[in-house]
Design an enzyme around this catalytic site. Structure first.
Site, short mmCIF file in Angstrom:
data_model
loop_
_atom_site.label_atom_id
_atom_site.label_comp_id
_atom_site.label_asym_id
_atom_site.label_seq_id
_atom_site.Cartn_x
_atom_site.Cartn_y
_atom_site.Cartn_z
CB CYS A 187 -0.92 -0.01 1.22
SG CYS A 187 -1.87 1.50 1.45
CG ASP A 194 -1.84 -3.98 -1.52
OD1 ASP A 194 -2.65 -4.20 -0.60
OD2 ASP A 194 -1.44 -2.85 -1.83
#
Length: 280
Positions: A187, A194
């Site tokens: 992120c 992620d």
């Protein structure tokens, strides 16, 4: 508005009632400028969202649940910051609506306004709600294509390294679909991981598969939102390998009850079906 000013990384109370103002748009332009893009882009596509934690009250106060598929065209000037989207959907939890259709229309109107905000233009995003009686009809399918992860190779780059990309322009062009489950980025604001799978479809000079896999792995410590990572991958492959046609599609695992699945293509074509993978 900037990512640092968004709800990401901040403590936030869950809203008591519906509030469209919770949606926090972020301009696409700054990150596209980093890629050398200004004005029209060399790609089309959309961001395919799935919301798994959507609930509201019917007129008698009984909770209702649904899944939501939301399609945001990549031509919109803004994306929606994902934590703000989570808080916005949570604001439905204790709010009464007359019907599923009213909820769908409200999401469509609010998200459409946010993604076009400040542009002087307007258009509708796509919103489809799936009621519980249709939950067992939702398919699960992995991305089609030749799996790059089968390759046994050394990886040493963990920030984007487009110099790893290459293609053989001395041979006849090919058409291939290549996939990997090894995409990971972080992120932009919180640094939280992620996880994603990616599919690269192209026609043109044959892309070096080992270099492509090493390049995808090189995103491992890179901080950027999903939509921005996919556009970076598209532009790096487009400029380094010079295919005739190119599509990049990534499916990221959900966070906060939301997954975001960007698709970018050099030639107009139907969007892929919003079908989740096993990890989602």
């Amino acid at each position: 508005m900037t990512p640092e000013q968004s709800p990401l990384g901040r403590s936030a109370d869950y809203p008591a009632e519906y509030d469209a103002a919770l949606l926090y748009p972020l301009a696409r332009a700054p990150k596209r400028q980093e890629l050398g893009l200004a004005g029209a882009t060399p790609f089309f596509g959309a961001d395919l969202w799935t919301a798994y934690e959507l609930s509201w009250l019917n007129p008698r106060g009984k909770p209702q649940v649904a899944l939501a598929h939301i399609t945001v065209p990549c031509e919109t000037p803004n994306i929606i910051e994902s934590k703000s989207f989570k808080l916005y959907l949570a604001s439905f939890n204790n709010t009464r609506f007359d019907s599923l259709e009213e909820v769908r229309a409200r999401i469509r109107a609010d998200v459409s306004e946010a993604v076009w905000r400040g542009s002087g233009q307007s258009a509708s995003v796509g919103v489809r709600l799936i009621a519980p009686e249709a939950f067992d009809q939702q398919p699960l399918h992995e991305l089609d294509g030749l799996l790059l992860d089968r390759l046994d190779l050394e990886c040493t780059h963990y920030t984007p390294a487009p110099e790893l990309l290459g293609a053989n322009h001395d041979e006849a062009p090919v058409s291939e679909v290549l996939t990997s489950h090894l995409l990971k980025s972080n992120c932009l604001v919180t640094g939280q991981p992620d996880w994603g799978s990616v599919q690269i479809s192209y026609s043109g000079a044959q892309i070096d598969q080992a270099g492509l896999l090493q390049y995808l792995v090189s995103f491992r410590n890179h901080n950027e939102f999903h939509e921005q990572c996919v556009e970076r991958i598209f532009m790096d492959v487009w400029t380094r390998c010079r295919p005739i046609k190119l599509s990049v599609y990534a499916r990221y695992t959900r966070r906060g009850g939301l997954d975001i699945n960007p698709f970018r293509t050099s030639a107009p074509q139907p969007l892929p079906a919003n079908v989740r993978t096993a990890r989602q």
